[in-house]
Design a protein around this motif. Structure first.
Motif, short mmCIF file in Angstrom:
data_model
loop_
_atom_site.label_atom_id
_atom_site.label_comp_id
_atom_site.label_asym_id
_atom_site.label_seq_id
_atom_site.Cartn_x
_atom_site.Cartn_y
_atom_site.Cartn_z
N GLY A 137 -7.09 5.74 7.16
CA GLY A 137 -6.36 6.99 7.20
C GLY A 137 -5.24 7.03 6.19
O GLY A 137 -4.75 6.00 5.72
N ARG A 138 -4.83 8.26 5.84
CA ARG A 138 -3.78 8.42 4.83
C ARG A 138 -2.44 7.90 5.33
O ARG A 138 -1.69 7.25 4.60
CB ARG A 138 -3.64 9.89 4.47
CG ARG A 138 -4.70 10.48 3.56
CD ARG A 138 -6.14 10.31 3.96
NE ARG A 138 -7.00 11.26 3.27
CZ ARG A 138 -8.30 11.09 3.10
NH1 ARG A 138 -8.90 10.00 3.54
NH2 ARG A 138 -9.02 12.00 2.48
N LYS A 139 -2.11 8.17 6.60
CA LYS A 139 -0.83 7.74 7.17
C LYS A 139 -0.72 6.22 7.19
O LYS A 139 0.29 5.65 6.74
CB LYS A 139 -0.70 8.29 8.59
CG LYS A 139 0.46 7.70 9.37
CD LYS A 139 0.49 8.23 10.80
CE LYS A 139 1.56 7.51 11.63
NZ LYS A 139 1.65 8.07 13.00
N TYR A 140 -1.73 5.54 7.70
CA TYR A 140 -1.65 4.09 7.81
C TYR A 140 -1.72 3.42 6.44
O TYR A 140 -1.14 2.34 6.23
CB TYR A 140 -2.76 3.56 8.73
CG TYR A 140 -2.51 3.93 10.17
CD1 TYR A 140 -1.50 3.32 10.90
CD2 TYR A 140 -3.25 4.93 10.79
CE1 TYR A 140 -1.25 3.67 12.22
CE2 TYR A 140 -3.01 5.30 12.10
CZ TYR A 140 -2.01 4.66 12.81
OH TYR A 140 -1.75 5.02 14.11
N ALA A 141 -2.38 4.05 5.48
CA ALA A 141 -2.36 3.53 4.11
C ALA A 141 -0.94 3.59 3.55
O ALA A 141 -0.48 2.67 2.87
CB ALA A 141 -3.32 4.34 3.23
N MET A 142 -0.22 4.69 3.83
CA MET A 142 1.17 4.80 3.41
C MET A 142 2.03 3.72 4.06
O MET A 142 2.90 3.12 3.42
CB MET A 142 1.73 6.18 3.76
CG MET A 142 1.28 7.32 2.87
SD MET A 142 1.84 7.18 1.15
CE MET A 142 3.60 6.95 1.35
N MET A 143 1.82 3.46 5.33
CA MET A 143 2.58 2.42 6.03
C MET A 143 2.33 1.05 5.41
O MET A 143 3.27 0.26 5.21
CB MET A 143 2.20 2.40 7.51
CG MET A 143 2.69 3.60 8.30
SD MET A 143 2.09 3.58 10.01
CE MET A 143 2.79 2.02 10.59
N LEU A 144 1.07 0.78 5.08
CA LEU A 144 0.73 -0.54 4.53
C LEU A 144 1.28 -0.75 3.13
O LEU A 144 1.41 -1.88 2.68
CB LEU A 144 -0.79 -0.72 4.54
CG LEU A 144 -1.43 -0.91 5.91
CD1 LEU A 144 -2.95 -0.92 5.80
CD2 LEU A 144 -0.96 -2.22 6.54
N LEU A 163 12.22 0.61 5.27
CA LEU A 163 12.49 1.95 5.77
C LEU A 163 11.27 2.84 5.64
O LEU A 163 10.95 3.63 6.54
CB LEU A 163 13.67 2.54 5.01
CG LEU A 163 14.18 3.91 5.47
CD1 LEU A 163 14.75 3.82 6.89
CD2 LEU A 163 15.24 4.44 4.51
N LEU A 164 10.56 2.72 4.52
CA LEU A 164 9.34 3.49 4.31
C LEU A 164 8.32 3.20 5.40
O LEU A 164 7.76 4.12 6.01
CB LEU A 164 8.74 3.17 2.94
CG LEU A 164 7.30 3.64 2.68
CD1 LEU A 164 7.21 5.16 2.71
CD2 LEU A 164 6.79 3.10 1.34
N GLY A 165 8.06 1.91 5.67
CA GLY A 165 7.07 1.55 6.68
C GLY A 165 7.45 2.01 8.08
O GLY A 165 6.60 2.50 8.83
N VAL A 178 -2.28 11.71 -2.43
CA VAL A 178 -3.34 12.13 -1.50
C VAL A 178 -2.73 12.61 -0.19
O VAL A 178 -3.09 13.67 0.33
CB VAL A 178 -4.31 10.95 -1.25
CG1 VAL A 178 -5.28 11.30 -0.12
CG2 VAL A 178 -5.09 10.62 -2.51
N TYR A 179 -1.79 11.85 0.35
CA TYR A 179 -1.17 12.19 1.63
C TYR A 179 -0.46 13.54 1.55
O TYR A 179 -0.66 14.42 2.40
CB TYR A 179 -0.19 11.09 2.03
CG TYR A 179 0.51 11.34 3.35
CD1 TYR A 179 -0.15 11.15 4.57
CD2 TYR A 179 1.84 11.75 3.39
CE1 TYR A 179 0.48 11.37 5.78
CE2 TYR A 179 2.48 11.99 4.60
CZ TYR A 179 1.81 11.79 5.79
OH TYR A 179 2.45 12.03 6.99
N ILE A 180 0.37 13.71 0.52
CA ILE A 180 1.15 14.95 0.42
C ILE A 180 0.25 16.15 0.11
O ILE A 180 0.45 17.25 0.66
CB ILE A 180 2.24 14.80 -0.65
CG1 ILE A 180 3.24 13.72 -0.23
CG2 ILE A 180 2.98 16.12 -0.86
CD1 ILE A 180 4.34 13.46 -1.24
N PRO A 198 2.87 12.46 10.75
CA PRO A 198 1.51 12.81 11.18
C PRO A 198 0.43 12.34 10.20
O PRO A 198 0.71 12.12 9.02
CB PRO A 198 1.55 14.34 11.22
CG PRO A 198 2.56 14.71 10.16
CD PRO A 198 3.61 13.63 10.21
N GLU A 199 -0.77 12.20 10.71
CA GLU A 199 -1.94 12.00 9.85
C GLU A 199 -2.29 13.36 9.25
O GLU A 199 -1.90 14.40 9.76
CB GLU A 199 -3.09 11.44 10.68
CG GLU A 199 -4.38 11.16 9.92
CD GLU A 199 -4.17 10.23 8.74
OE1 GLU A 199 -3.94 10.74 7.62
OE2 GLU A 199 -4.24 9.01 8.94
#
Length: 490
Positions: A71-78, A170-172, A119-121, A179-180
């Motif tokens: 997912g886009r959200k969890y990719a951002m977290m990682l 802070l980002l993570g 991609v996320y935005i 949201p996803e």
């Protein structure tokens, strides 16, 4: 517009802020590292800078896998993880192998952020705001560069790494509460969640059913599972080729080479100007240019911005090459390749009548890049690649981009020897001119279009090409055809 969209976009843009921070980290950190004798040779220094691109080459495919499967959200977290570990190693252990390892890890984070953030935005945004929000990528990247250079005036490389570790943490943490994207929810058949995300992002007064239907229809028009053979279909490989070529133009325009070695360039071209001050001036100009770009991108369109900025880069790079040509005899043959240059080096001062030309050329060049080529290609790539293929296709484009960045930054000094300082910048100017021609002829205008409309644009082109092929084979129009096949609108 509901504020939740802006909050999610702001948190995601901490990714490119960390990218800029990491890319410019070497500028204030290396002098401190040299004073502590962590580097013995200039080759070790160049590797410390170039290993960022090596890590980013690895980070692109990792992010592509995560975007598609997690997912886009969890990719951002990682994205935050390699930043945290990398900066932690740099701050805590002071041997060469650990510094290299930390630099590679922060490079992996950089490559991941460069793919996942647009991609996320893009998938969160409405068409009328997508250009501005994705365009914030370059703005926050410049803010990261400005931040690390400003902090570097008083902080050691250890504390600079600690700050980088804190921002990436802070980002993570903040992404956990974001949201996803609705596109990914629909891809995974989570229809109720997709509707709830759209309502959260658009506000309760907004009717999300029409937007939901457009997204769902576009995704359902393809098979459920993405397969590699789809890369051979024109509705995917055409936008992918456009994306790859755009990314190559970004890097071969020379922006990373100029950015990494701004101090060296100014020391040679303008000995009377403090190189560190020059970096701050150039970066501040980039921030201003990026703000203007973000405000204009959804008003005048992507293509016009790219063409205008490309011409500005072409002219300013050519002017800087002319400056070097006019002054090449003044500096006793010294070139940019002299990485050990210091203010004490015996170089006759360059005529003040031409110093303005070098300063103006670099500022116009970097500002023109930030005005469009820093952000707009990422906007276009995030828009034209099909939703289902966005992970693997974006990974290919980003990997090519960082591979090109490594080649340019690593070979920049050798190019200045083989081609001369003037020749290097004329080469960059020529690449910028080619990029303008490519954009004018091949890149579709995506301003104001939904992602689904852009996807249908390439699908219509495929159908028209097949219809034209049928006409050629049969000698007449296909059965049921009415009139001529219209050209694709851009």
């Amino acid at each position: 517009m509901n504020k939740n969209l802006y909050v999610a976009a702001f948190v995601a843009l901490l990714g490119p802020a960390m990218m800029g921070y990491t890319m410019a980290y070497t500028s204030p950190a290396i002098p401190d590292m040299e004073s502590r004798e962590l580097f013995k040779t200039t080759d070790q220094i160049s590797w410390f800078g170039s290993l960022l691109a090596v890590g980013a080459i690895v980070g692109g495919p990792i992010a592509g896998f995560c975007v598609h499967n997690l997912g886009r959200k969890y990719a951002m977290m990682l994205c935050s993880l390699p930043f945290v570990v990398g900066y932690g190693l740099i701050a805590s252990i002071d041997n060469l192998a650990t510094l290299y390892t930390g630099r590679i890890l922060t490079g992996i984070g950089t490559g991941m952020a460069s793919l996942t953030t647009p991609v996320y935005i893009a998938e969160l945004s409405r068409p009328d705001l997508r250009g501005m929000l994705v365009g914030g990528f370059q703005l926050f990247l410049c803010v990261g560069i400005l931040l690390v250079n400003a902090l570097g005036i008083s902080l050691s490389y250890v504390w600079l790494a600690a700050v980088g570790c804190a921002i990436s943490t802070l980002l993570g943490v903040l992404m956990m509460f974001m949201p996803e994207t609705p596109h990914y929810c629909i891809m995974k058949h989570k229809m109720n969640k997709a509707l709830s995300v759209l309502t959260l992002l658009r506000g309760g007064e907004y009717n999300v059913n029409h937007e939901y239907k457009d997204i769902a229809d576009d995704i359902r028009s393809k098979s459920d599972d993405f397969q590699c053979k789809e890369f051979f279909k024109p509705n995917l490989y055409i936008p992918l080729v456009i994306s790859v070529i755009l990314m190559m133009f970004v890097q071969f325009s020379g922006i990373n080479a100029v950015g990494f070695y701004t101090v060296t360039i100014f020391q040679k071209s303008s000995p009377s100007v403090d190189g560190n001050v020059a970096v701050v001036i150039v970066t501040a100009a980039q921030v201003v240019a990026t703000i203007v770009s973000v405000l204009l991108i959804d008003r005048i369109g992507r293509k016009i911005l790219l063409i205008m900025a490309g011409m500005g880069m072409c002219l300013s790079a050519s002017a800087f090459g002319l400056y070097y040509k006019l002054t090449e005899n003044t500096a006793n043959g010294t070139s940019i390749n002299d990485v050990n240059y210091t203010e004490s080096t015996s170089i006759p001062p360059i005529s003040s009548d031409l110093t303005w030309l070098s300063l103006t050329s670099v500022i116009v060049y970097t500002s023109s890049f930030s005005f469009a080529w820093g952000a707009v290609p990422l906007v276009v790539v995030s828009e034209i690649l099909p939703t289902r293929a966005k992970g693997p296709a974006s990974a290919i484009a980003i990997t090519v981009a960082w591979l090109s960045a490594f080649v340019v930054t690593k070979e920049f000094f050798k190019m200045s020897v083989v081609m001369s300082d003037a020749g290097v910048f004329w080469f960059f100017g020529g690449v910028c001119l080619l990029s303008v021609i490519f954009v004018a002829l091949c890149v579709p205008e995506t301003k104001g279009r939904s992602l689904e409309e852009i996807s249908k644009h390439f699908q219509r082109n495929l159908k028209r090409a097949r219809a034209a092929s049928s006409v050629g084979k049969s000698g007449g129009p296909p059965r049921g055809a009415r009139g001529n096949i219209p050209g694709a609108q851009t």
